[in-house]
Design an enzyme around this catalytic site. Structure first.
Site, mmCIF file in Angstrom:
data_model
loop_
_atom_site.group_PDB
_atom_site.id
_atom_site.type_symbol
_atom_site.label_atom_id
_atom_site.label_comp_id
_atom_site.label_asym_id
_atom_site.label_seq_id
_atom_site.Cartn_x
_atom_site.Cartn_y
_atom_site.Cartn_z
ATOM 1 N N HIS A 128 25.293 -1.957 22.985
ATOM 2 C CA HIS A 128 24.537 -1.784 21.749
ATOM 3 C C HIS A 128 25.404 -0.978 20.798
ATOM 4 O O HIS A 128 26.223 -0.159 21.214
ATOM 5 C CB HIS A 128 23.233 -1.036 22.054
ATOM 6 C CG HIS A 128 22.270 -0.945 20.918
ATOM 7 N ND1 HIS A 128 22.431 -0.049 19.885
ATOM 8 C CD2 HIS A 128 21.130 -1.625 20.650
ATOM 9 C CE1 HIS A 128 21.425 -0.181 19.042
ATOM 10 N NE2 HIS A 128 20.622 -1.139 19.470
ATOM 11 N N ASP A 205 24.579 4.477 28.983
ATOM 12 C CA ASP A 205 23.487 4.239 28.039
ATOM 13 C C ASP A 205 22.336 3.621 28.826
ATOM 14 O O ASP A 205 22.385 2.455 29.209
ATOM 15 C CB ASP A 205 23.955 3.294 26.919
ATOM 16 C CG ASP A 205 22.816 2.809 26.040
ATOM 17 O OD1 ASP A 205 21.694 3.334 26.160
ATOM 18 O OD2 ASP A 205 23.049 1.893 25.220
ATOM 19 N N GLN A 208 17.551 1.137 27.838
ATOM 20 C CA GLN A 208 16.728 0.012 28.271
ATOM 21 C C GLN A 208 16.298 0.133 29.734
ATOM 22 O O GLN A 208 15.243 -0.383 30.109
ATOM 23 C CB GLN A 208 17.490 -1.300 28.069
ATOM 24 C CG GLN A 208 17.774 -1.666 26.629
ATOM 25 C CD GLN A 208 16.517 -1.998 25.843
ATOM 26 O OE1 GLN A 208 15.489 -2.370 26.401
ATOM 27 N NE2 GLN A 208 16.590 -1.842 24.530
ATOM 28 N N LYS A 231 11.155 3.919 23.689
ATOM 29 C CA LYS A 231 11.234 2.686 24.480
ATOM 30 C C LYS A 231 10.525 2.831 25.824
ATOM 31 O O LYS A 231 10.501 1.878 26.613
ATOM 32 C CB LYS A 231 12.692 2.292 24.699
ATOM 33 C CG LYS A 231 13.458 1.951 23.420
ATOM 34 C CD LYS A 231 14.877 1.535 23.717
ATOM 35 C CE LYS A 231 15.716 1.388 22.458
ATOM 36 N NZ LYS A 231 15.277 0.294 21.598
ATOM 37 N N CYS A 371 21.922 -5.565 17.202
ATOM 38 C CA CYS A 371 22.923 -4.489 17.251
ATOM 39 C C CYS A 371 23.864 -4.677 18.441
ATOM 40 O O CYS A 371 24.280 -3.708 19.086
ATOM 41 C CB CYS A 371 22.257 -3.114 17.302
ATOM 42 S SG CYS A 371 21.277 -2.720 15.848
#
Length: 678
Positions: A128, A205, A208, A231, A371
């Site tokens: 991302h 990261d 998600q 999220k 993105c």
């Protein structure tokens, strides 16, 4: 334990039927942000109503209570990701800020934490932008080099050259745990092991993955992990950075100010210990409390149960949506190590049309490059539609999505079979106005822009393809041009013309809003005589900015006022004579948008290097005044002409008699051109 979706939906006010009996959309965009359960909203309200005070600073009862709520939330989040210590959780605005905190701190760090000239940073092509751009900026600023792990054809991370990419020069390896566009869950522990072999830091990261998988930061083998609250059923404006405590201790702070300092003197200062060292100023207290409540909510349901529900949904979605004619998934088509999200295109249907069909059906999905432009480029698509599911979604909603897509594909077949459009009302554009007025302007504008071969261009309000065709010649066979217009008859005219010797041209009808035209990204965007007819010009420029690649150029042409356009002034005066001043005012509208206003709108939309030029070109209409009178068949005053057409034509002839001879009508037109760069 299986999830009872209906019971869970009752926990979310969003899914309640409104007093007017309207229903919420089928919400399939949880990868962008999740809906919020009542317990999270209640926690926010409770803080603001019953515990609103600043933290860490007061010793009165209310301030102590606020601090306990804030630090209690930190402990909940640490437990949720299985961090050894609550002090290893740094609150940030979101995952993006957490990554930027790290990247900037590495510039000023000492020893193994410092990234400098010649060092290498290893990323992946599925990152991302929030875990891509900060590292690219870091590399540019210090002279480091960025390397990438690629993506296999089936949407998995390519680790075939892992040992070569991660080597003794590598200082940081940063990898997305689960891709927001492909759905792929990556083998982070394997990559971390290689990173640590060469002494590199491992950054993950997990924006998600945390909402779906219930991660263990130690088991990942990471040194730092970033994620966002919104999220995972939490509020917006809150995220977290987890880091090994000894590393957080060694890092310098990113922001300075109150709360992050232990003591300060005229010539010395000592930072507070982690995590406060990285939390300058008043923190997002309410949001942290809300995120703590979200962790409680998810933990009560059980992350194993959520993961099992997700797995069942993605298995069903891949199977059910696979029946849609022409659908093409972007990412793995198997369900192993997979998040409950699907990105796809439907061959033969423009993305904006598919997006509009889904929206009209009450289905909320995301479309665009998400993105993740590197991943899009890897699979040869400029953009895709993404449907992302969560604990409150059901197989019934997958069916609704699939049925809507199937209906859209049937509609596509019907439209393709019927390509006849009534072009009689707009044919004068092609026969009279295009060669005499618009074609010279198109050539002059494209010559001034001098697009490089291979450029990808968008022509907004293309009409019969005047500028699009000139652009296609200029950018050559390696380029590409998209021409878009609201009027399908105009596009039919464009399609009548033979192919040009240059780039291919794709003509496509706009969506309901004039400039919501494409999810692709372009090097050059042109628009001529369109912006003055757009109700929300600021939104139009913002849409152009969205479609522009970094450093892309835009060019917007608008007519100069009538006193600078004698040809159109003569037409305006004829309208005033025959139909009256009020109708002449309607005719004058296209000339009411000054170039300086366009330049201001471009600046407000984020464009730079703005230039404003004024041009005047001769216009010759071989058919004379009678030919130019065709303009009134599609102007703002056409509904008012009625039986006065002959009178109007006579008035036009009289006004243009001084510049008419046996070869035709000779006058001039004047345009303002605003150019800018994204």
């Amino acid at each position: 334990m299986a999830i009872d979706v209906e019971s869970i939906r009752k926990e979310f006010p969003f899914f309640e039927t409104a007093p007017d009996d309207s229903r919420p959309p089928v919400y399939l965009d949880s990868a962008a942000t999740t809906q919020k359960p009542a317990v999270v909203l209640d926690a926010l309200n409770h803080y603001y109503i019953r515990a609103n005070a600043n933290v860490h600073r007061g010793v009165y009862r209310l301030a102590v209570q606020a601090t306990e709520l804030y630090e209690g939330a930190r402990s909940k989040i640490a437990t949720f990701v299985r961090a050894p210590r609550a002090e290893e959780i740094v609150f940030t605005k979101n995952a993006t800020e957490a990554v930027n905190l790290l990247a900037n701190s590495f510039i000023w760090a000492d020893g193994r934490l410092r990234v400098g000239p010649g060092d290498e940073i290893v990323l992946t092509e599925m990152e991302h932008h929030s875990n891509l751009i900060p590292w690219r900026l870091l590399a540019e600023r210090v002279g480091a080099k960025v390397r990438y792990l690629g993506i296999t054809d089936d949407g998995r991370l390519d680790l075939s050259d892992l040992s070569e990419k991660i080597n003794e020069r590598t200082k940081v390896v940063t990898v997305v745990h689960a891709s927001n566009i492909l759905g792929t869950v990556n083998p982070v522990a394997t990559i971390a092991a290689r990173a640590h072999e060469v002494g590199a830091l491992m950054v993950v990261d997990a924006a998600q993955s945390v909402p779906h998988l219930g991660i263990d930061v130690i088991a990942l083998g990471a040194d730092f992990v970033t994620f966002s609250g919104h999220k995972m059923c939490g509020p917006t404006g809150i995220g977290a950075l987890w880091g090994r405590y000894e590393l957080l201790e060694a890092l310098p702070p990113f922001l300075g100010g109150g709360e992050m300092i232990e003591n300060v003197a005229v010539d010395a200062m000592h930072y507070a210990p982690p995590p406060l060292k990285f939390e300058a100023g008043t923190p997002p207290i309410a949001q942290a409390v809300g995120l703590g409540a979200a962790c409680d909510f998810l933990s009560k349901i059980g992350m194993d149960a959520i993961a099992a529900h997700d797995q069942a949904l993605i298995e069903y979605a891949l199977d059910r949506l696979g029946d849609v004619p022409g659908i093409r998934f972007i990412g793995p088509t198997d369900t192993a190590n997979r998040l409950p999200l699907l990105s796809f295109v439907v061959d033969g249907i423009p993305l904006q049309r598919m997006r509009a069909s889904l929206d009209e059906a009450g289905i909320a999905v995301r479309s665009g490059n998400h993105c993740a432009q590197l991943a899009c480029s890897r699979f040869g698509v400029p953009a895709a539609i993404r449907a992302s599911f969560y604990l409150y979604n059901s197989p019934d909603e997958v069916d609704i999505l699939a049925e809507t897509l199937e209906t859209a594909t049937r509609s596509r077949a019907a439209v393709t079979a019927d390509t006849s459009f009534d072009v009689s009302q707009v044919r004068p554009y092609k026969d009279v106005l295009l060669p005499s007025i618009f074609q010279p302007w198109a050539e002059y504008m494209v010559e001034a822009l001098a697009p490089a071969p291979g450029t990808k261009a968008l022509d907004v309000g293309t009409g019969p393809g005047t500028v699009a065709r000139v652009l296609a010649k200029a950018v050559g066979p390696t380029g590409a041009v998209v021409g878009t217009d609201l009027n399908p008859a105009m596009l039919a005219l464009a399609a009548e013309l033979p192919a040009v010797d240059g780039a291919s041209i794709q003509y496509t009808e706009c969506g309901a809003t004039l400039l919501h035209v494409s999810d692709q990204a372009f090097d050059l965007i042109t628009m001529q005589q369109v912006l003055q007819f757009v109700p929300d010009r600021g939104a139009a420029l913002a849409e152009m900015r969205r479609a522009a690649r970094p450093d892309a150029r835009i060019a917007i042409a608008t007519w100069q006022p009538l006193h600078r356009n004698p040809l159109f002034r003569a037409l305006h005066d004829a309208v005033a004579t025959v139909l009256g001043p009020d109708k002449a005012d309607l005719f004058e509208e296209p000339w009411s948008l000054p170039g300086i206003e366009v330049a201001t709108l471009a600046k407000e939309a984020g464009f730079v290097d703005i230039e404003l030029r004024e041009w005047t070109l001769p216009a010759t209409v071989p058919g004379g005044p009678d030919a130019i009178c065709c303009l009134f068949d599609f102007s703002a005053v056409s509904p008012y002409i009625g039986s006065r057409r002959a009178d109007l034509t006579a008035a036009v002839r009289a006004n243009l008699a001084h510049c008419t001879d046996e070869t035709g009508l000779h006058s001039e037109t004047a345009v303002t051109l605003v150019t800018a760069r994204a």
